[in-house]
Design an enzyme around this catalytic site. Structure first.
Site, PDB file in Angstrom:
ATOM      1  N   ARG A  15       1.087  -1.274   0.078  1.00 55.51           N
ATOM      2  CA  ARG A  15       0.041   0.061   0.061  1.00 55.51           C
ATOM      3  C   ARG A  15       0.687   1.176   0.025  1.00 55.51           C
ATOM      4  NH1 ARG A  15      -0.621   4.672   2.570  1.00 55.51           N
ATOM      5  NH2 ARG A  15      -0.024   3.604   4.557  1.00 55.51           N
ATOM      6  N   ASP A  16       1.374   1.477   1.017  1.00 54.41           N
ATOM      7  CA  ASP A  16       2.199   2.758   1.150  1.00 54.41           C
ATOM      8  C   ASP A  16       3.408   2.649   0.085  1.00 54.41           C
ATOM      9  OD1 ASP A  16       3.783   5.011   2.054  1.00 54.41           O
ATOM     10  OD2 ASP A  16       3.025   4.741   4.170  1.00 54.41           O
ATOM     11  N   HIS A  21       5.288   4.388  12.619  1.00 49.42           N
ATOM     12  CA  HIS A  21       5.256   4.228  11.421  1.00 49.42           C
ATOM     13  C   HIS A  21       6.050   5.556  10.747  1.00 49.42           C
ATOM     14  CE1 HIS A  21       2.828   4.218   7.283  1.00 49.42           C
ATOM     15  NE2 HIS A  21       3.615   5.287   7.067  1.00 49.42           N
ATOM     16  N   HIS A  32       8.802   7.147   8.171  1.00 50.02           N
ATOM     17  CA  HIS A  32       9.403   7.473   7.030  1.00 50.02           C
ATOM     18  C   HIS A  32      10.825   8.018   6.987  1.00 50.02           C
ATOM     19  CE1 HIS A  32       6.025   6.930   4.020  1.00 50.02           C
ATOM     20  NE2 HIS A  32       5.155   7.266   5.226  1.00 50.02           N
ATOM     21  N   CYS A  64       3.909   9.369   0.680  1.00 51.92           N
ATOM     22  CA  CYS A  64       2.528   9.736   0.474  1.00 51.92           C
ATOM     23  C   CYS A  64       2.384  10.778  -0.843  1.00 51.92           C
ATOM     24  CB  CYS A  64       1.956  10.542   1.735  1.00 51.92           C
ATOM     25  SG  CYS A  64       0.215  11.047   1.504  1.00 51.92           S
ATOM     26  N   ASN A 106       9.322   4.512   3.496  1.00 49.16           N
ATOM     27  CA  ASN A 106       9.438   3.924   4.971  1.00 49.16           C
ATOM     28  C   ASN A 106      10.584   3.177   5.382  1.00 49.16           C
ATOM     29  OD1 ASN A 106       6.128   3.607   3.770  1.00 49.16           O
ATOM     30  ND2 ASN A 106       6.079   3.819   5.661  1.00 49.16           N
TER      31      ASN A 106
HETATM   32  P1  HMG Z   1     -13.117  14.373  -3.290  1.00 45.23           P
HETATM   33  O1  HMG Z   1     -12.579  14.514  -4.694  1.00 45.23           O
HETATM   34  O2  HMG Z   1     -13.036  15.337  -2.259  1.00 45.23           O
HETATM   35  O3  HMG Z   1     -14.117  13.280  -3.318  1.00 45.23           O
HETATM   36  O4  HMG Z   1     -11.709  13.354  -2.752  1.00 45.23           O
HETATM   37  P2  HMG Z   1     -15.758  13.603  -3.499  1.00 45.23           P
HETATM   38  O5  HMG Z   1     -16.336  12.766  -2.460  1.00 45.23           O
HETATM   39  O6  HMG Z   1     -15.956  14.784  -3.968  1.00 45.23           O
HETATM   40  O7  HMG Z   1     -15.643  12.525  -4.856  1.00 45.23           O
HETATM   41  C1  HMG Z   1     -15.127  12.755  -6.195  1.00 45.23           C
HETATM   42  C2  HMG Z   1     -15.178  11.409  -7.058  1.00 45.23           C
HETATM   43  O8  HMG Z   1     -14.555  10.420  -6.375  1.00 45.23           O
HETATM   44  C3  HMG Z   1     -16.379  11.007  -7.117  1.00 45.23           C
HETATM   45  O9  HMG Z   1     -16.343  10.226  -8.270  1.00 45.23           O
HETATM   46  C4  HMG Z   1     -16.688   9.942  -5.924  1.00 45.23           C
HETATM   47  O10 HMG Z   1     -17.468   8.775  -6.543  1.00 45.23           O
HETATM   48  C5  HMG Z   1     -15.226   9.415  -6.104  1.00 45.23           C
HETATM   49  P3  HMG Z   1     -16.900  11.227  -9.770  1.00 45.23           P
HETATM   50  O11 HMG Z   1     -18.493  11.344  -9.436  1.00 45.23           O
HETATM   51  O12 HMG Z   1     -16.358  12.192  -9.937  1.00 45.23           O
HETATM   52  O13 HMG Z   1     -16.746   9.878 -10.838  1.00 45.23           O
HETATM   53  N1  HMG Z   1     -14.754   8.911  -4.734  1.00 45.23           N
HETATM   54  C6  HMG Z   1     -14.386   7.621  -4.624  1.00 45.23           C
HETATM   55  N2  HMG Z   1     -14.015   6.639  -5.294  1.00 45.23           N
HETATM   56  C7  HMG Z   1     -13.686   5.368  -4.925  1.00 45.23           C
HETATM   57  N3  HMG Z   1     -13.436   5.372  -3.620  1.00 45.23           N
HETATM   58  C8  HMG Z   1     -13.489   6.200  -2.819  1.00 45.23           C
HETATM   59  C9  HMG Z   1     -14.081   7.559  -3.143  1.00 45.23           C
HETATM   60  N4  HMG Z   1     -14.363   8.833  -2.414  1.00 45.23           N
HETATM   61  C10 HMG Z   1     -14.638   9.420  -3.312  1.00 45.23           C
HETATM   62  N5  HMG Z   1     -13.230   5.993  -1.233  1.00 45.23           N
HETATM   63  C11 HMG Z   1     -10.828  11.516  -1.467  1.00 45.23           C
HETATM   64  C12 HMG Z   1     -11.513  12.747  -1.625  1.00 45.23           C
HETATM   65  C13 HMG Z   1     -10.722  11.180   0.148  1.00 45.23           C
HETATM   66  C14 HMG Z   1     -11.931  10.545  -2.265  1.00 45.23           C
HETATM   67  C15 HMG Z   1      -9.659  11.792  -2.103  1.00 45.23           C
HETATM   68  O14 HMG Z   1      -8.899  12.713  -1.462  1.00 45.23           O
HETATM   69  C16 HMG Z   1      -8.809  10.595  -1.800  1.00 45.23           C
HETATM   70  O15 HMG Z   1      -8.733   9.546  -2.560  1.00 45.23           O
HETATM   71  N6  HMG Z   1      -7.577  10.499  -1.055  1.00 45.23           N
HETATM   72  C17 HMG Z   1      -6.899   9.595  -0.799  1.00 45.23           C
HETATM   73  C18 HMG Z   1      -5.472   9.928  -0.832  1.00 45.23           C
HETATM   74  C19 HMG Z   1      -4.427   8.732  -0.483  1.00 45.23           C
HETATM   75  O16 HMG Z   1      -4.654   7.790  -0.818  1.00 45.23           O
HETATM   76  N7  HMG Z   1      -3.197   9.212   0.508  1.00 45.23           N
HETATM   77  C20 HMG Z   1      -2.458   8.331   0.710  1.00 45.23           C
HETATM   78  C21 HMG Z   1      -2.658   7.464   1.853  1.00 45.23           C
HETATM   79  S1  HMG Z   1      -2.363   8.299   3.328  1.00 45.23           S
HETATM   80  C22 HMG Z   1      -0.755   8.038   3.725  1.00 45.23           C
HETATM   81  O17 HMG Z   1      -0.163   7.483   2.922  1.00 45.23           O
HETATM   82  C23 HMG Z   1      -0.404   8.313   5.097  1.00 45.23           C
HETATM   83  C24 HMG Z   1      -0.103   7.131   5.859  1.00 45.23           C
HETATM   84  O18 HMG Z   1       1.070   6.172   5.272  1.00 45.23           O
HETATM   85  C25 HMG Z   1       0.624   7.576   7.241  1.00 45.23           C
HETATM   86  C26 HMG Z   1       1.807   8.464   7.130  1.00 45.23           C
HETATM   87  O19 HMG Z   1       2.830   8.044   6.640  1.00 45.23           O
HETATM   88  O20 HMG Z   1       1.324   9.660   7.337  1.00 45.23           O
HETATM   89  C27 HMG Z   1      -1.427   6.128   6.167  1.00 45.23           C
HETATM   90 MG    MG Z   2       3.069   6.511   5.408  1.00 40.55          MG
END
Ligand code: HMG
Ligand code: MG
Length: 304
Positions: free
Chosen positions: A16-17, A207, A209, A240, A249
């Site tokens: 994933r990450d 966690h 990085h 991220c 990481n």
């Molecule tokens: P948005 O654009 O504000 O969402 O994104 P929305 O609610 O306005 O929806 C827009 C479109 O996305 C729509 O589709 C929704 O249906 C769809 P359209 O009508 O345009 O065709 N949608 C989705 N589709 C599939 N799955 C979903 C979903 N939600 C909405 N869940 C949203 C908001 C949260 C979806 C977006 O910002 C997003 O996907 N962000 C994820 C970012 C991400 O993956 N970041 C990395 C993971 S976190 C990380 O790495 C940190 C961690 O490792 C810890 C650390 O190191 O800090 C965990």
């Molecule tokens: Mg991370």
């Protein structure tokens, strides 16, 4: 003298990450083989993928396919969800372990999830309660627990306050993240000591990085603060996409090597772990610069 544990748990976040930041799409079959090989190496808990928007993170668009083939009854297979829509997608799979994620820093949360931290909380807390009623395993990943790429230093008070919200909602695990690899070991020791004192009834995971090559030192400091669970990524992959400056990481192989050399058991076989990295390596845009893996390759190649 600090008494260190005899064993620790490695939570592998590579699928994933590790992969989410790779620009070129990695074939789903390669991801599945990678996950299977990680399990063969002894990994018992891992983040498989995330049910995020495929527009935001195209690399994770095959989440349902990954889960369909990779969830088993023997290991803890965790998937990330950012919102209700992600959760509904998880409900149509066999996955029973869900991670929600949120940033302590509002600016980061906005960039990552397109919401203020408090709006994410308002959405996530009812989801956690619902998951709890359905007997899911629930993990909360707390990003920017030490530093934010936009706001700088984050206060311990703010991080602890956010953690409290999730613990009160009933999560099983907190994974506390140094998103941009900026924490110093003294900061890791201080925050994890406080977390350990206040939340010793939930699983506490660190966690780190490795942007500034302090992840191993931070893991040692966290061990000294009583932490026995570490998120790591095979090959040191990761970062991220919405946190500028975040690199990979802590590399699983380096963490396992260090801990085993210290007499702390991880249950992970380093040779089998290297075989898992071999599967994904040809598909990566970056080279693997962990300490253990390139050395191990040199040694095996010179014996061939
Ligand atoms: P948005 O654009 O504000 O969402 O994104 P929305 O609610 O306005 O929806 C827009 C479109 O996305 C729509 O589709 C929704 O249906 C769809 P359209 O009508 O345009 O065709 N949608 C989705 N589709 C599939 N799955 C979903 C979903 N939600 C909405 N869940 C949203 C908001 C949260 C979806 C977006 O910002 C997003 O996907 N962000 C994820 C970012 C991400 O993956 N970041 C990395 C993971 S976190 C990380 O790495 C940190 C961690 O490792 C810890 C650390 O190191 O800090 C965990
Ligand atoms: Mg991370």
């Amino acid at each position: 003298m600090v008494i260190l544990p005899k064993e620790v748990t490695i939570i592998e976040v590579g699928p994933r990450d590790g992969l989410q930041n790779e620009k070129a799409f990695i074939p789903t079959n390669v991801k599945k083989q990678f996950i299977s090989a990680l399990k063969t190496s002894g990994i018992q808990e891992l983040e498989l993928t995330s049910f995020v928007s495929p527009k935001w993170v195209p690399q994770m668009s095959d989440a349902a396919d990954i889960v369909a083939d990779c969830v088993d009854g023997k290991t803890r297979n965790i998937v990330l969800v950012p919102n209700r829509k992600g959760l509904e997608r998880v409900y149509s799979t066999s996955c029973r372990a869900v991670a929600v994620f949120v940033g302590v820093s509002n600016s980061f949360n906005q960039k990552n999830i397109n919401k203020a931290t408090k709006d994410s909380l308002n959405e996530l807390i009812p989801m956690i309660r619902e998951l709890k009623e359905k007997h899911y395993f629930i993990r909360a990943c707390i990003s920017t627990a030490f530093y934010c790429p936009y706001e700088g230093k984050i206060s311990e008070v703010d991080t602890l306050r956010l953690c409290r919200e999730f613990v009160n909602a009933g999560v099983d695990e907190l994974s506390i993240a140094d998103t941009i690899g900026m924490a110093a070991p003294s900061e890791a020791y201080s925050l994890f000591s406080q977390l350990n004192r206040e939340f010793n009834h939930v699983l506490l995971t660190a966690h780190f990085h490795d942007t500034r090559k302090m992840a191993l030192a931070n893991i040692l400091a966290s061990l000294q603060a009583g932490i026995t669970r570490f998120d790591t990524s095979a090959g040191g992959l990761g970062g991220c996409p919405f946190a500028p400056g975040a690199s990979g990481n802590a590399a699983t192989e380096d963490v396992v090597y260090m801990l085993e050399r210290m007499g702390i058991s991880t249950g992970v076989d380093l040779t089998k772990l290297a075989a898992a990295i071999d599967i994904v390596r040809p598909h990566l845009s970056r080279s693997i610069d962990s300490g253990f893996y390139p050395l191990q390759k040199q040694t095996t190649e010179s014996h061939e």
